[in-house]
Design a protein around this motif. Structure first.
Motif, PDB file in Angstrom:
ATOM      1  N   MET A   1      77.805 114.700  23.302  1.00  0.00           N
ATOM      2  CA  MET A   1      77.426 113.322  22.965  1.00  0.00           C
ATOM      3  C   MET A   1      78.599 112.382  23.240  1.00  0.00           C
ATOM      4  N   TYR A   2      78.285 111.162  23.638  1.00  0.00           N
ATOM      5  CA  TYR A   2      79.315 110.162  23.891  1.00  0.00           C
ATOM      6  C   TYR A   2      79.977 109.711  22.593  1.00  0.00           C
ATOM      7  N   THR A   3      81.189 109.166  22.762  1.00  0.00           N
ATOM      8  CA  THR A   3      81.868 108.503  21.657  1.00  0.00           C
ATOM      9  C   THR A   3      81.991 107.026  21.997  1.00  0.00           C
ATOM     10  N   LEU A   4      81.591 106.164  21.063  1.00  0.00           N
ATOM     11  CA  LEU A   4      81.661 104.712  21.249  1.00  0.00           C
ATOM     12  C   LEU A   4      82.688 104.135  20.282  1.00  0.00           C
ATOM     13  N   SER A   5      83.738 103.530  20.831  1.00  0.00           N
ATOM     14  CA  SER A   5      84.766 102.894  20.004  1.00  0.00           C
ATOM     15  C   SER A   5      84.446 101.412  19.858  1.00  0.00           C
ATOM     16  N   LEU A   6      84.514 100.924  18.627  1.00  0.00           N
ATOM     17  CA  LEU A   6      84.317  99.505  18.356  1.00  0.00           C
ATOM     18  C   LEU A   6      85.672  98.885  18.060  1.00  0.00           C
ATOM     19  N   VAL A   7      86.152  98.037  18.952  1.00  0.00           N
ATOM     20  CA  VAL A   7      87.443  97.367  18.781  1.00  0.00           C
ATOM     21  C   VAL A   7      87.188  96.006  18.138  1.00  0.00           C
ATOM     22  N   VAL A   8      87.776  95.820  16.935  1.00  0.00           N
ATOM     23  CA  VAL A   8      87.454  94.638  16.128  1.00  0.00           C
ATOM     24  C   VAL A   8      88.733  93.945  15.655  1.00  0.00           C
ATOM     25  N   PRO A   9      89.148  92.842  16.299  1.00  0.00           N
ATOM     26  CA  PRO A   9      90.314  92.089  15.823  1.00  0.00           C
ATOM     27  C   PRO A   9      89.993  91.394  14.495  1.00  0.00           C
ATOM     28  N   CYS A  10      90.974  91.343  13.600  1.00  0.00           N
ATOM     29  CA  CYS A  10      90.772  90.716  12.289  1.00  0.00           C
ATOM     30  C   CYS A  10      91.995  89.875  11.922  1.00  0.00           C
ATOM     31  N   TYR A  11      91.752  88.656  11.505  1.00  0.00           N
ATOM     32  CA  TYR A  11      92.824  87.814  10.986  1.00  0.00           C
ATOM     33  C   TYR A  11      92.307  87.080   9.754  1.00  0.00           C
ATOM     34  N   ASN A  12      92.788  87.504   8.588  1.00  0.00           N
ATOM     35  CA  ASN A  12      92.336  86.943   7.308  1.00  0.00           C
ATOM     36  C   ASN A  12      90.810  87.023   7.191  1.00  0.00           C
ATOM     37  N   GLU A  13      90.293  88.237   7.307  1.00  0.00           N
ATOM     38  CA  GLU A  13      88.851  88.464   7.294  1.00  0.00           C
ATOM     39  C   GLU A  13      88.437  89.383   6.139  1.00  0.00           C
ATOM     40  N   GLU A  14      89.029  89.201   4.955  1.00  0.00           N
ATOM     41  CA  GLU A  14      88.716  90.063   3.822  1.00  0.00           C
ATOM     42  C   GLU A  14      87.250  89.959   3.405  1.00  0.00           C
ATOM     43  N   GLU A  15      86.638  88.797   3.645  1.00  0.00           N
ATOM     44  CA  GLU A  15      85.236  88.623   3.256  1.00  0.00           C
ATOM     45  C   GLU A  15      84.272  89.276   4.233  1.00  0.00           C
ATOM     46  N   THR A  16      84.611  89.267   5.509  1.00  0.00           N
ATOM     47  CA  THR A  16      83.649  89.697   6.532  1.00  0.00           C
ATOM     48  C   THR A  16      83.714  91.183   6.866  1.00  0.00           C
ATOM     49  N   ILE A  17      84.861  91.832   6.637  1.00  0.00           N
ATOM     50  CA  ILE A  17      85.004  93.246   7.039  1.00  0.00           C
ATOM     51  C   ILE A  17      83.970  94.147   6.360  1.00  0.00           C
ATOM     52  N   PRO A  18      83.804  94.088   5.026  1.00  0.00           N
ATOM     53  CA  PRO A  18      82.791  94.952   4.397  1.00  0.00           C
ATOM     54  C   PRO A  18      81.376  94.662   4.912  1.00  0.00           C
ATOM     55  N   ILE A  19      81.061  93.386   5.148  1.00  0.00           N
ATOM     56  CA  ILE A  19      79.731  93.030   5.654  1.00  0.00           C
ATOM     57  C   ILE A  19      79.530  93.606   7.047  1.00  0.00           C
ATOM     58  N   PHE A  20      80.539  93.475   7.893  1.00  0.00           N
ATOM     59  CA  PHE A  20      80.469  94.013   9.252  1.00  0.00           C
ATOM     60  C   PHE A  20      80.284  95.535   9.224  1.00  0.00           C
ATOM     61  N   TYR A  21      81.088  96.206   8.429  1.00  0.00           N
ATOM     62  CA  TYR A  21      81.040  97.668   8.355  1.00  0.00           C
ATOM     63  C   TYR A  21      79.658  98.149   7.896  1.00  0.00           C
ATOM     64  N   ASP A  22      79.129  97.530   6.855  1.00  0.00           N
ATOM     65  CA  ASP A  22      77.817  97.936   6.336  1.00  0.00           C
ATOM     66  C   ASP A  22      76.714  97.645   7.349  1.00  0.00           C
ATOM     67  N   THR A  23      76.833  96.528   8.067  1.00  0.00           N
ATOM     68  CA  THR A  23      75.821  96.176   9.071  1.00  0.00           C
ATOM     69  C   THR A  23      75.801  97.186  10.212  1.00  0.00           C
ATOM     70  N   VAL A  24      76.988  97.586  10.676  1.00  0.00           N
ATOM     71  CA  VAL A  24      77.057  98.572  11.758  1.00  0.00           C
ATOM     72  C   VAL A  24      76.470  99.903  11.303  1.00  0.00           C
ATOM     73  N   LEU A  25      76.734 100.289  10.057  1.00  0.00           N
ATOM     74  CA  LEU A  25      76.204 101.558   9.548  1.00  0.00           C
ATOM     75  C   LEU A  25      74.680 101.557   9.507  1.00  0.00           C
ATOM     76  N   THR A  26      74.085 100.392   9.273  1.00  0.00           N
ATOM     77  CA  THR A  26      72.620 100.336   9.216  1.00  0.00           C
ATOM     78  C   THR A  26      71.978 100.555  10.585  1.00  0.00           C
ATOM     79  N   ILE A  27      72.686 100.180  11.652  1.00  0.00           N
ATOM     80  CA  ILE A  27      72.107 100.368  12.992  1.00  0.00           C
ATOM     81  C   ILE A  27      72.696 101.601  13.683  1.00  0.00           C
ATOM     82  N   ALA A  28      73.640 102.290  13.015  1.00  0.00           N
ATOM     83  CA  ALA A  28      74.285 103.473  13.614  1.00  0.00           C
ATOM     84  C   ALA A  28      73.285 104.545  14.056  1.00  0.00           C
TER      85      ALA A  28
END
Length: 313
Positions: free
Chosen positions: A1-28
């Motif tokens: 199976m392939y491996t897909l890396s998600l490269v995600v730059p963050c600068y003062n994104e404490e509010e959005t990181i958990p939302i992003f992570y949970d959203t990606v897990l729902t479509i994983a």
């Protein structure tokens, strides 16, 4: 199976990181690949790094690179690409303006599972079809930038192009092997070549937090792109200089002929001062263009590090 890396730059994104992570897990489950998260903390001053540490402890697929200070998004993208290990790599923003729901379709196209037009693609890129929700003045200058750079440069950049794209490892390696200090990723993505399939979607608002891109930062970024991928401003500067040289010679010839024929003294110190001031401005303008290119050469020859890592996992 392939491996897909998600490269995600963050600068003062404490509010959005958990939302992003949970959203990606729902479509994983819809993504036909093993996921790898590569977050890049671009010298954040909030709890961004602490959140990334917690995610990394909870999920072995989560990795992060933390800079010693803020080096900018371009450096963060480069660091993320270097740190990724996937067969395919997607670069995307953490604020969900780059919808993760497109990832299954993007991966299917680049792996050849979705039939397109008989062409093998190494990259699936995205662009905004509208600028809904964006201030009109910002949209005007953004559209002006794309028109200018596409007329001046041989490297074509799609209007509304996002940094959200999914690339093959071959293309990623080509980008990594271009370690220039003054980076403009949209130009680099186009310059390295490779067949690219474009997907358009409507503008999406941030999931949380506020944008870090002010009008001045966007203007500076667009200037970086023009200087990086075209020398037309230098040609423009030379043409302006040539035009005024010819105009001044014609003016001088007119004055000499009038003096010989009519014997009139050349009067009008105010007009003379205005002309000198105007020409001085033109000279400074042209020197400024030349200086910008020289400054880029200066930064490249210093061979400084593109970024400095304080912590990674």
């Amino acid at each position: 199976m392939y491996t897909l890396s998600l490269v995600v730059p963050c600068y003062n994104e404490e509010e959005t990181i958990p939302i992003f992570y949970d959203t990606v897990l729902t479509i994983a489950p819809q993504i036909d690949a093993e996921l790898e998260f590569v977050f890049v903390d671009d010298g954040s001053t909030d709890r961004t790094l602490a959140i990334l540490r917690d995610l990394s402890k909870k999920d072995a697929r989560v990795h992060y690179v933390s800079f010693s200070r803020n080096f900018g998004k371009e450096s963060a993208l480069y660091a993320g690409l270097k740190a990724s290990h996937g067969d395919y790599v997607a670069t995307m923003d953490v604020d969900l303006q780059d919808p993760p729901s497109l990832l299954p379709q993007m991966l299917s196209i680049v792996t050849g599972k979705t039939e397109t037009d008989g062409i093998e693609y190494d990259c699936v890129a995205t662009r905004r079809s509208t600028r809904k929700g964006e201030p009109p003045i910002r949209s005007f200058f953004a559209n002006l930038f794309y028109r200018l750079i596409n007329k001046m440069s041989t490297v074509k950049i799609e209007n509304g192009a996002r940094d959200y794209r999914l690339m093959s490892r071959t293309m990623v390696n080509a980008i990594i092997n271009d370690p220039e200090y003054n980076r403009f990723s949209k130009g680099i993505f186009s310059w390295v070549g490779f067949n690219t399939y474009w997907i358009a979607y409507e503008n999406i608002e941030r999931s949380a937090g506020t944008t870090k891109w002010s009008f001045f930062k966007l203007f500076k970024y667009s200037l970086e792109g023009i200087l990086a991928y075209t020398t037309v401003p230098l040609l423009f500067s030379s043409l302006i200089g040539l035009f005024f040289c010819i105009a001044s010679l014609l003016g001088l010839l007119f004055i000499v002929i009038r003096k010989l024929l009519r014997g009139d003294p050349v009067a009008g110190w105010a007009s003379m001062v205005s002309i000198i001031t105007f020409l001085g401005g033109i000279i400074l303008f042209n020197l400024g263009i030349l200086g910008l290119y020289i400054s880029k050469m200066y930064m490249e020859t210093k061979n400084r590090q593109i970024y400095i890592v304080r912590e990674e996992k």
